[in-house]
Design an enzyme around this catalytic site. Structure first.
Site, PDB file in Angstrom:
ATOM      1  N   CYS A   7       0.818  -1.228   0.000  1.00  8.36           N
ATOM      2  CA  CYS A   7       0.000   0.000   0.000  1.00  8.36           C
ATOM      3  C   CYS A   7       0.846   1.270   0.000  1.00  8.36           C
ATOM      4  CB  CYS A   7      -0.947   0.015   1.196  1.00  8.36           C
ATOM      5  SG  CYS A   7      -1.996  -1.428   1.262  1.00  8.36           S
ATOM      6  N   HIS A  18      -3.345   7.004   2.648  1.00 12.75           N
ATOM      7  CA  HIS A  18      -3.764   5.711   2.103  1.00 12.75           C
ATOM      8  C   HIS A  18      -5.127   5.346   2.698  1.00 12.75           C
ATOM      9  CE1 HIS A  18      -4.081   1.615   1.095  1.00 12.75           C
ATOM     10  NE2 HIS A  18      -3.762   1.151   2.292  1.00 12.75           N
ATOM     11  N   ASN A  54     -10.175  -0.319   0.275  1.00 13.63           N
ATOM     12  CA  ASN A  54      -8.712  -0.200   0.240  1.00 13.63           C
ATOM     13  C   ASN A  54      -8.217  -0.797  -1.083  1.00 13.63           C
ATOM     14  OD1 ASN A  54      -5.949  -0.554   0.546  1.00 13.63           O
ATOM     15  ND2 ASN A  54      -6.074  -1.337   2.640  1.00 13.63           N
TER      16      ASN A  54
HETATM   17  N1  ACO Z   1     -18.242  -8.506  10.344  1.00 14.40           N
HETATM   18  C1  ACO Z   1     -18.621  -8.735  11.618  1.00 14.40           C
HETATM   19  N2  ACO Z   1     -17.741  -8.983  12.593  1.00 14.40           N
HETATM   20  C2  ACO Z   1     -16.438  -8.993  12.274  1.00 14.40           C
HETATM   21  C3  ACO Z   1     -15.980  -8.758  10.971  1.00 14.40           C
HETATM   22  C4  ACO Z   1     -16.944  -8.516   9.988  1.00 14.40           C
HETATM   23  N3  ACO Z   1     -16.616  -8.266   8.699  1.00 14.40           N
HETATM   24  N4  ACO Z   1     -14.637  -8.824  10.966  1.00 14.40           N
HETATM   25  C5  ACO Z   1     -14.250  -9.099  12.223  1.00 14.40           C
HETATM   26  N5  ACO Z   1     -15.342  -9.207  13.019  1.00 14.40           N
HETATM   27  C6  ACO Z   1     -15.392  -9.486  14.429  1.00 14.40           C
HETATM   28  C7  ACO Z   1     -14.202 -10.247  14.947  1.00 14.40           C
HETATM   29  O1  ACO Z   1     -14.337 -11.642  14.723  1.00 14.40           O
HETATM   30  C8  ACO Z   1     -14.222  -9.888  16.406  1.00 14.40           C
HETATM   31  O2  ACO Z   1     -15.161 -10.710  17.042  1.00 14.40           O
HETATM   32  P1  ACO Z   1     -14.901 -11.286  18.521  1.00 14.40           P
HETATM   33  O3  ACO Z   1     -14.793 -10.076  19.394  1.00 14.40           O
HETATM   34  O4  ACO Z   1     -16.105 -12.106  18.767  1.00 14.40           O
HETATM   35  O5  ACO Z   1     -13.622 -12.062  18.428  1.00 14.40           O
HETATM   36  C9  ACO Z   1     -14.734  -8.464  16.436  1.00 14.40           C
HETATM   37  O6  ACO Z   1     -15.375  -8.269  15.155  1.00 14.40           O
HETATM   38  C10 ACO Z   1     -13.670  -7.432  16.615  1.00 14.40           C
HETATM   39  O7  ACO Z   1     -12.565  -7.758  15.770  1.00 14.40           O
HETATM   40  P2  ACO Z   1     -11.345  -6.808  15.599  1.00 14.40           P
HETATM   41  O8  ACO Z   1     -10.364  -7.437  14.660  1.00 14.40           O
HETATM   42  O9  ACO Z   1     -10.836  -6.395  16.955  1.00 14.40           O
HETATM   43  O10 ACO Z   1     -12.064  -5.562  14.905  1.00 14.40           O
HETATM   44  P3  ACO Z   1     -11.486  -4.162  14.569  1.00 14.40           P
HETATM   45  O11 ACO Z   1     -12.309  -3.121  15.182  1.00 14.40           O
HETATM   46  O12 ACO Z   1     -10.008  -4.089  14.769  1.00 14.40           O
HETATM   47  O13 ACO Z   1     -11.770  -4.077  12.987  1.00 14.40           O
HETATM   48  C11 ACO Z   1     -10.509  -4.275  10.970  1.00 14.40           C
HETATM   49  C12 ACO Z   1     -11.163  -5.006  12.129  1.00 14.40           C
HETATM   50  C13 ACO Z   1     -11.620  -3.574  10.203  1.00 14.40           C
HETATM   51  C14 ACO Z   1      -9.816  -5.283  10.095  1.00 14.40           C
HETATM   52  C15 ACO Z   1      -9.506  -3.226  11.513  1.00 14.40           C
HETATM   53  O14 ACO Z   1      -8.663  -3.828  12.467  1.00 14.40           O
HETATM   54  C16 ACO Z   1      -8.641  -2.615  10.429  1.00 14.40           C
HETATM   55  O15 ACO Z   1      -9.115  -1.897   9.576  1.00 14.40           O
HETATM   56  N6  ACO Z   1      -7.315  -2.836  10.515  1.00 14.40           N
HETATM   57  C17 ACO Z   1      -6.368  -2.213   9.600  1.00 14.40           C
HETATM   58  C18 ACO Z   1      -6.268  -3.012   8.355  1.00 14.40           C
HETATM   59  C19 ACO Z   1      -5.405  -2.307   7.356  1.00 14.40           C
HETATM   60  O16 ACO Z   1      -5.389  -1.100   7.315  1.00 14.40           O
HETATM   61  N7  ACO Z   1      -4.638  -3.012   6.542  1.00 14.40           N
HETATM   62  C20 ACO Z   1      -3.798  -2.270   5.622  1.00 14.40           C
HETATM   63  C21 ACO Z   1      -2.708  -3.031   5.130  1.00 14.40           C
HETATM   64  S1  ACO Z   1      -3.182  -3.745   3.667  1.00 14.40           S
HETATM   65  C22 ACO Z   1      -1.843  -3.942   2.599  1.00 14.40           C
HETATM   66  O17 ACO Z   1      -0.753  -3.568   2.843  1.00 14.40           O
HETATM   67  C23 ACO Z   1      -2.128  -4.645   1.331  1.00 14.40           C
END
Ligand code: ACO
Length: 340
Positions: A127, A267, A297
């Site tokens: 990214c 980004h 993204n």
């Molecule tokens: N729908 C419903 N529930 C979900 C989903 C979904 N799509 N995805 C995860 N959950 C659940 C999880 O299972 C978890 O449940 P649990 O508490 O029962 O275990 C709960 O939601 C919370 O999960 P978290 O992972 O803590 O959720 P978070 O608020 O962190 O959101 C997310 C997850 C959206 C992935 C976030 O962490 C994020 O955006 N991270 C950054 C990702 C990123 O920017 N990547 C860039 C690099 S990409 C590259 O270089 C190609």
């Protein structure tokens, strides 16, 4: 923050800096909405909107690859600049979803454009790839080696998605953005670029299979190791810290304050990351460019897509100061400050 490199700063003794002459982008027509994903995995429109800010993303039709989107974005930029493709000296393509392991996607785009004079290569920084490419393009222009450069960020992220993993498949989309660069004649252009990497964090976002460590095999496919895996929560925390740090680094290098920035183009990873960084920097929402609600993204394509949209919408004016910052798999992170 890990070790990084300052590639170009104001006052650097090189030749004329590069300026962006024109932008272009390409998006596949097919829209994948949150409601569609809710029929594929256990998620909901509400969860995706609240936790990521994404409402929909674009997905390519079967058979469309990164070079197709990249070519279209490049053609749009070339048409706006009125440049003949044969006048290009260099083509740099940032992508983590190349058409194939070899040859490079850049060579395929060079062929499509009939840019016969240009040498072409891919650059892998996930990214952060577009900003890494901007730094490379700027240095080639400053050194006097190239006068006309095409930089493309293009991705078919849908090809490396695990459509059974709700924590990743909701986040990404396909698209491409392109910019053309040439030597600046008035001192405006790319004021600075800062690049950083920390390979200790390689496994925050990765595709483990399909390379030399784990060549393609039936076992690899069965284990879904050809698809992206991400430690989302950890990535989130690191991203906020690194985006803020590298944005501040760009401002400090140019002796500028955040109030001097007309547009901030980060980004497009998660709207909560973007808002947290903008708040830490003290930057109001009207100077923050957000388009991830519509495209998700798109990795290396995200910044050039957002830049092209801002340019076409008239948000970028002569003399505008644009701060860009990215982070991605590697881990890599980077910033650039541009005076339009
Ligand atoms: N729908 C419903 N529930 C979900 C989903 C979904 N799509 N995805 C995860 N959950 C659940 C999880 O299972 C978890 O449940 P649990 O508490 O029962 O275990 C709960 O939601 C919370 O999960 P978290 O992972 O803590 O959720 P978070 O608020 O962190 O959101 C997310 C997850 C959206 C992935 C976030 O962490 C994020 O955006 N991270 C950054 C990702 C990123 O920017 N990547 C860039 C690099 S990409 C590259 O270089 C190609």
């Amino acid at each position: 923050m890990g070790e990084g490199s300052v590639l170009a700063e104001p006052g650097w003794a090189g030749a004329m800096r590069a300026r962006i002459v024109a932008t272009g982008s390409a998006l596949p027509p097919k829209v994948l909405r949150n409601a569609d994903l809710a029929r594929m995995v256990s998620t909901s429109d509400e969860w995706i909107r609240e936790r990521t800010g994404i409402q929909e993303r674009r997905i390519v039709a079967d058979g469309i690859a990164s070079s197709d989107l990249g070519t279209e974005a490049a053609q749009a930029a070339l048409a706006r600049a009125g440049w003949d493709p044969t006048s290009l000296d260099m083509i740099v393509v940032a992508t983590c979803t190349p058409d194939m392991p070899l040859p490079s996607t850049a060579c395929l785009i060079q062929r499509n454009l009939k840019a016969t004079r240009a040498f072409a290569f891919d650059l892998a920084a996930a990214c952060s790839g577009f900003l890494y490419g901007l730094a490379v393009a700027d240095l080639y222009v400053r050194s006097g080696s190239c006068r006309r450069v095409l930089l493309v960020g293009t991705e078919v992220m849908s090809a490396i998605m695990d459509w059974t993993d709700r924590s990743t498949c909701i986040l990404f989309g396909d698209g491409a953005g392109a910019v053309l660069l040439e030597p600046s004649t008035d001192g405006n252009g790319i004021l600075s670029t800062h690049l950083h990497s920390d390979g200790n964090l390689w496994d925050l976002v990765c595709v483990e299979g399909g390379g030399s460590r784990m060549p393609a095999s039936a076992k690899m496919l069965e284990g879904r190791q050809h698809l992206m895996k991400m430690k989302g929560n950890e990535t989130f925390k690191v991203a906020v810290k690194m985006l803020e740090a590298t944005a501040r680094e760009a401002l400090a290098a140019n002796h500028l304050d955040v109030k001097d920035v007309d547009l901030f183009i980060p980004h497009q990873a998660n709207v909560r990351i973007l808002n947290a960084v903008a708040e830490r920097l003290g930057l109001e929402p009207d100077r923050l460019v957000v388009n991830m609600d519509r495209y998700g993204n798109t990795s290396a394509a995200s910044i050039p897509l957002a830049l092209d949209e801002a340019v076409q919408a008239g948000r970028v004016k002569p003399g505008s100061r644009i701060l860009m910052a990215a982070f991605g798999s590697g881990l890599t992170w980077a910033s650039a400050l541009v005076k339009w």
